[in-house]
Design a protein around this motif. Structure first.
Motif, short mmCIF file in Angstrom:
data_model
loop_
_atom_site.label_atom_id
_atom_site.label_comp_id
_atom_site.label_asym_id
_atom_site.label_seq_id
_atom_site.Cartn_x
_atom_site.Cartn_y
_atom_site.Cartn_z
N ARG A 29 0.83 -1.21 0.00
CA ARG A 29 0.00 0.00 0.00
C ARG A 29 0.86 1.26 0.00
N SER A 30 1.92 1.27 0.79
CA SER A 30 2.79 2.46 0.81
C SER A 30 3.54 2.63 -0.50
N ASP A 31 3.89 1.53 -1.18
CA ASP A 31 4.53 1.64 -2.49
C ASP A 31 3.56 2.16 -3.54
N LEU A 32 2.32 1.74 -3.47
CA LEU A 32 1.34 2.18 -4.46
C LEU A 32 0.94 3.63 -4.29
N PHE A 33 0.68 4.05 -3.06
CA PHE A 33 0.15 5.38 -2.82
C PHE A 33 1.20 6.39 -2.40
N GLY A 34 2.38 5.95 -2.01
CA GLY A 34 3.47 6.85 -1.68
C GLY A 34 3.18 7.73 -0.47
N THR A 35 3.84 8.89 -0.46
CA THR A 35 3.67 9.82 0.64
C THR A 35 2.48 10.73 0.40
N ARG A 104 8.50 5.37 -9.57
CA ARG A 104 8.19 3.98 -9.89
C ARG A 104 6.74 3.76 -10.29
N ALA A 105 5.86 4.74 -10.05
CA ALA A 105 4.44 4.59 -10.39
C ALA A 105 4.29 4.43 -11.91
N HIS A 106 3.36 3.60 -12.32
CA HIS A 106 3.17 3.30 -13.74
C HIS A 106 2.63 4.49 -14.53
N ASP A 107 2.05 5.48 -13.86
CA ASP A 107 1.54 6.64 -14.58
C ASP A 107 2.57 7.78 -14.65
N LEU A 112 10.84 4.78 -13.31
CA LEU A 112 12.16 4.36 -12.86
C LEU A 112 12.07 3.01 -12.17
N ASP A 113 12.76 2.02 -12.72
CA ASP A 113 12.81 0.70 -12.10
C ASP A 113 14.06 0.69 -11.22
N ASP A 114 13.97 1.37 -10.10
CA ASP A 114 15.12 1.60 -9.22
C ASP A 114 14.66 1.43 -7.78
N ASP A 115 15.38 0.64 -7.01
CA ASP A 115 15.02 0.40 -5.62
C ASP A 115 15.11 1.67 -4.76
N TYR A 116 15.86 2.66 -5.21
CA TYR A 116 16.05 3.88 -4.44
C TYR A 116 15.08 5.00 -4.84
N ALA A 117 14.18 4.72 -5.77
CA ALA A 117 13.20 5.71 -6.20
C ALA A 117 11.86 5.43 -5.54
N SER A 118 11.16 6.50 -5.17
CA SER A 118 9.82 6.38 -4.60
C SER A 118 8.80 6.28 -5.75
N SER A 119 7.58 5.92 -5.41
CA SER A 119 6.56 5.80 -6.47
C SER A 119 6.28 7.15 -7.11
#
Length: 173
Positions: A29-35, A104-107, A112-119
């Motif tokens: 959920r936190s990855d999908l919706f971010g901050t 990282r969000a698809h929209d 960015l397919d990067d572990d250090y990037a936020s959605s």
């Protein structure tokens, strides 16, 4: 082993399994919706009423307002955004007065397919003077412009590296 001990072990295992599922759902959920970007946006609106009014306009009006700077670009203004390091090296996005989102969000404009990037990591947008501004959207690992971590929206000079995790992006002619 007694029946009571076996039942307690089964219930304990079931509780640990449910705990794992709940934690996994919270991470997804936190990855999908971010901050919560809206909270930061409300403070910014109080500080910058002109920018808030421009952001509140429908996307077509924003694009028209951004591109209606006399109908021409400034001399020496950047025309494209180029990924110079990272998995997407060589990717180019034409700058046409629209906001470019990075994350990282698809929209996102650049995903960015990067572990250090936020959605929803950062955005790059034009201001009224024709300059391009980079803004960190409350990311965990930060956005860097020329080795300086961004804390406020900052103008981007031509060719200056913007670093998000392992990805480096530059504005070019």
């Amino acid at each position: 082993m007694s029946e009571l001990t076996l039942t307690v072990m089964r219930l304990g295992f079931l509780a640990v399994l449910w705990l794992f599922v709940i934690v996994a759902v919270q991470v997804i959920r936190s990855d999908l919706f971010g901050t919560r970007v809206t909270q930061r946006g409300s403070r910014r609106e109080a500080q910058r009423p002109q920018q808030a009014a421009r952001q509140a306009a429908p996307p077509q009006q924003r694009q028209q307002a951004a591109s209606s700077g006399g109908g021409r670009q400034r001399r020496g203004a950047p025309t494209k955004l180029v990924v110079s390091e990272g998995i997407l090296t060589g990717t180019t996005v034409a700058l046409q007065g629209q906001t470019i989102t990075l994350g990282r969000a698809h929209d996102s404009t650049i995903v960015l397919d990067d572990d250090y990037a936020s959605s929803r990591h950062a955005r790059i947008y034009p201001d009224r003077d024709g300059q391009w501004i980079v803004e960190d959207l409350g990311s965990t690992n930060g956005t860097y412009l020329d080795r300086t971590r961004l804390t406020t929206p900052t103008p981007v000079p031509l060719g200056a590296p913007i670093r998000i995790g392992k990805t480096v992006i530059e504005l070019r002619k």
